[in-house]
Design a protein around this motif. Sequence first.
Motif, PDB file in Angstrom:
ATOM      1  N   MET B 344       0.816  -1.215   0.000  1.00  0.00           N
ATOM      2  CA  MET B 344       0.000   0.000   0.000  1.00  0.00           C
ATOM      3  C   MET B 344       0.847   1.261   0.000  1.00  0.00           C
ATOM      4  O   MET B 344       0.490   2.265  -0.592  1.00  0.00           O
ATOM      5  CB  MET B 344      -0.934   0.006   1.206  1.00  0.00           C
ATOM      6  CG  MET B 344      -2.229  -0.701   0.957  1.00  0.00           C
ATOM      7  SD  MET B 344      -3.299  -0.642   2.379  1.00  0.00           S
ATOM      8  CE  MET B 344      -4.024   0.983   2.236  1.00  0.00           C
ATOM      9  N   HIS B 345       1.954   1.228   0.711  1.00  0.00           N
ATOM     10  CA  HIS B 345       2.794   2.416   0.837  1.00  0.00           C
ATOM     11  C   HIS B 345       4.208   2.091   0.373  1.00  0.00           C
ATOM     12  O   HIS B 345       5.107   1.941   1.187  1.00  0.00           O
ATOM     13  CB  HIS B 345       2.805   2.893   2.293  1.00  0.00           C
ATOM     14  CG  HIS B 345       1.446   3.097   2.861  1.00  0.00           C
ATOM     15  ND1 HIS B 345       1.038   2.561   4.054  1.00  0.00           N
ATOM     16  CD2 HIS B 345       0.383   3.754   2.370  1.00  0.00           C
ATOM     17  CE1 HIS B 345      -0.210   2.896   4.276  1.00  0.00           C
ATOM     18  NE2 HIS B 345      -0.633   3.614   3.276  1.00  0.00           N
ATOM     19  N   PRO B 346       4.385   1.992  -0.937  1.00  0.00           N
ATOM     20  CA  PRO B 346       5.682   1.514  -1.423  1.00  0.00           C
ATOM     21  C   PRO B 346       6.823   2.504  -1.195  1.00  0.00           C
ATOM     22  O   PRO B 346       7.972   2.081  -1.098  1.00  0.00           O
ATOM     23  CB  PRO B 346       5.454   1.317  -2.917  1.00  0.00           C
ATOM     24  CG  PRO B 346       3.987   1.356  -3.113  1.00  0.00           C
ATOM     25  CD  PRO B 346       3.444   2.221  -2.035  1.00  0.00           C
ATOM     26  N   ASN B 347       6.523   3.816  -1.113  1.00  0.00           N
ATOM     27  CA  ASN B 347       7.598   4.776  -0.882  1.00  0.00           C
ATOM     28  C   ASN B 347       8.711   4.530  -1.884  1.00  0.00           C
ATOM     29  O   ASN B 347       9.840   4.239  -1.515  1.00  0.00           O
ATOM     30  CB  ASN B 347       8.088   4.605   0.573  1.00  0.00           C
ATOM     31  CG  ASN B 347       9.381   5.312   0.835  1.00  0.00           C
ATOM     32  OD1 ASN B 347       9.637   6.362   0.265  1.00  0.00           O
ATOM     33  ND2 ASN B 347      10.217   4.739   1.677  1.00  0.00           N
ATOM     34  N   TRP B 348       8.413   4.629  -3.169  1.00  0.00           N
ATOM     35  CA  TRP B 348       9.326   4.080  -4.146  1.00  0.00           C
ATOM     36  C   TRP B 348       9.889   5.107  -5.119  1.00  0.00           C
ATOM     37  O   TRP B 348      10.836   4.825  -5.820  1.00  0.00           O
ATOM     38  CB  TRP B 348       8.618   2.976  -4.935  1.00  0.00           C
ATOM     39  CG  TRP B 348       9.589   2.002  -5.491  1.00  0.00           C
ATOM     40  CD1 TRP B 348      10.448   1.219  -4.804  1.00  0.00           C
ATOM     41  CD2 TRP B 348       9.805   1.715  -6.868  1.00  0.00           C
ATOM     42  NE1 TRP B 348      11.186   0.458  -5.662  1.00  0.00           N
ATOM     43  CE2 TRP B 348      10.806   0.738  -6.925  1.00  0.00           C
ATOM     44  CE3 TRP B 348       9.251   2.193  -8.057  1.00  0.00           C
ATOM     45  CZ2 TRP B 348      11.272   0.221  -8.126  1.00  0.00           C
ATOM     46  CZ3 TRP B 348       9.707   1.670  -9.239  1.00  0.00           C
ATOM     47  CH2 TRP B 348      10.713   0.693  -9.277  1.00  0.00           C
TER      48      TRP B 348
END
Lengths: 316, 586
Positions: B344-348
């Motif tokens: 949900m929160h890949p921070n990519w």
Amino acid sequence: MEIVIHIVTVLVVLFVVLNIAAGLIWVERRLLALWQDRYGPNRVGPLGLMQVAADTIKLFFKEDWVPPFADKGVFILAPAIVMLTVLMSFTVLPFAPGMQITDLNIGLLFVLAMSSLGVYSVVLGGWSSDNKYSLLGGLRAAAQMLGYEVFMGLALMGVVLMAGSFSLRAIVDAQSKMWFIVPQFVGFVLFLIAGAAEMRRLPFDIPEAESELVAGFHSEYSGMKFGMFFVGEYVGVVLISALISILFLGGWHGPLLPPIVWFLIKMFAFIAFFILLRAGLPRPRFDQLMSWGWKIMLPLALANLLVTGAIVLAVK
Amino acid sequence: MSTAVANTTILSELQDKFGAGSIVPQETRDHIPTFWAPRDQIHDIVRHLKSGVPSPYKMLYDLTAIDERVRTHRDGEPGSDFTLIYHLLSFERNEYIRIKAALKSDDLHVKTITNVWPSANWYEREVWDMFGIVFDGHPHLARILMPRTWVGHPLRKDHPARATEMGPFRLPDQKQDEEQEALRFRPEEWGMKRSSEDTDFIFLNIGPQHPGTHGVLRIVLQLDGEEIVDCVPEIGFHHRGAEKMGERQSWHTYIPYTDRIDYLGGVMNNLAYLTAVEKLAGIEPPPRAQVIRVMLSELFRIISHLVWYGTFAQDVGQLSPVFYTFNDRERAFGIIEAICGARMHPNWFRIGGVAQDLPQGWDSMIRDFIKYLPPRLIEYDKEIMRNRIFKARTQGVGAYSAEECIEWGVTGPNLRACGFEWDFRKKQPYSVYDQFQFDIPTAQHGDCYDRAAVRVEEMRQSLRIIEQCVNNMPAGSYKSLQPLSAPPLKPDNTMHDIETLITHFLGVSWGPVIPPGEALGAIEATKGNNGYYLISDGSTVSYRTRIRTPSFPHMQTLPNLCRGLMVSDLLAILGSIDFVLADIDR
């Protein structure tokens, strides 16, 4: 001696009905899961069958809590009413030849009367909770029942005209040649819909409408009092399914298999149908449901009654 | 850059009307025409921009403030302790305008613009809540995000930012009672009556815990029977101080926080933030990074819409679709997980590119998904969109017109459902969206059903974009080699001498020092226009991080949509406007 047999019959029917209703909780959860691409309860006992037992034990051991702001007497009475009225209806149902607690000559009227009384449980439960959500749920239930009781009864009058009796046994006997679903198809559809509304099942679950009123009339209930509403709903499903089988599908009539087996097959087919309804349909709005009931269903039921009466008269 | 501002006709128009001395242009990194105006004239200028100029600025895009008291780099700007910033948007010009007003600490008053834009109501309340700036004439200037009992104004620089800077939290019985009393709803405060001539109203409290509100949202309904007379949405229960945190986290370490703003939008939030950061830093990510970003953003648009689809059906009482759409979402998450390592929160996304190159086999996964989803969408059309009960519940319910939408700051699918074809991916292309072919779905009536129809079609368009990404993925680096990219790549010469080693070490540990300036980066996010307005003071952290989210104005329109309808309709409307509480409260 006769009294003993009577008492035994009553106990057997009570036992079977309650067990079917409890088993239904498992059936419904598994069927819904099947249709919704998930597992459902499958951990407790074989195939998750003991889940119901586990849930029941849990409900029994929960604190029997009455909210301090509730009207205590009515609050406790309400769930009892729902169980009582639904179970009373089973006394007049003929399951198979010889398998019936009592054959009242006004059996059908008795069933309708009991289901009308059942509304009180919802309305009183919603009112006595002293909770705005419950109140709205109770109000919706009252309005819905008023609307649907009327044509529910009318839808069945065609069957009564054709069988010439209110006795459920006589109605089943009258279907030995042809099931009433054929001549009374309109009545069948009307009763099916009214039945779903009577049980407050989706798409007619507006009194409890989970996504709107949280749980509606039984928001404040917990423990076994909630369990009574819960089981009462499932006993209601069994009742309506059994009634449809008896009134329109010839009850126990059928080739080869024993009568009671035929009866159970028909009943479970409708139970599965009601569960499928729940899996498939959204919930109409309260006012849409009401206008649909009064403007379409009621005139249809009246027309059906009129036509049936004319034909019955002409044939005689 | 200065010519960009000087050349805009709007400057001369404003100077003609309000005097050359009072309208002072300012250069900004994002080239949005920016003017300083005297506080006392703000109301008139804003009103003039809305209705007096040709091709007017019809939408109040954002309204916020900055505490300037500890800022060092203010070249050429008028001195101020606090600055109010009005962002307006003109659709005809396809252009923003930014009006700033300087305020002094001892006189934090300004005239309200709620009579120009009703949507300024919540924005002004937020500025009051966060900065303590008083809007004279505001109808109900109360706290909106913070609890009513809060002391101080959190986005002021002298307000503590961390729990360790404050005393330990205690909640004695007396304080708990006070807090609970502060939450009591008093209709009179909102100008509501408890009864009319022939009826006593019920005030029904929906939420903060309610299955229909999709999060911690409180809505107080004024009911006549089951009919909604009026309603007050109360927000702030999901407020986590994202903007305040932006003032502590380095430019690089703030990226994970953005993931959690619209928590269904995943990396799409990163993109909005990085669009602004890269404008400030002057970084142009390499093409491969851009296409990867577009591809993942569109995948997240589908993921977000799938969640909305299932839950919307559930809001109108349909039990099953939510399981189907969540299963599909799970497949999409499988791809996200394979590429990004998180769900949900890949921070990519990173400053100047993305975190890593695509893994082996990524394309076959996406191709499988592109084949898999369309038949499912057809199935859902049959089950949901063509269901007659569903139509009866949603058609003609909660409709607004395009004019109302613009008036209230509504963007995204909700705006397009009114027949106004406006998609920031097409109109103001960011990243590399101008190189893709896709349609902008619109609908005509602006009701719940049309809002749903637009989103359903958007999923198909997103699939088109993703397919183009897979077929045309450029080769090359996944991150820019420009010095402000973070964390810096290790080019061949990094570890050879002490100078490059130090530079690399600082780039990794402190992160980049972004040159002073300000920029707005706005994108077409899953729910509408999501914009990050960043002020850099030439340091490793942002001086002010303003997050303009689409859900905030959307929620403010709720009372207009549901007046006169039933309680059931409210739930259908809530489902159809597709908000995320974290996106409202930040």
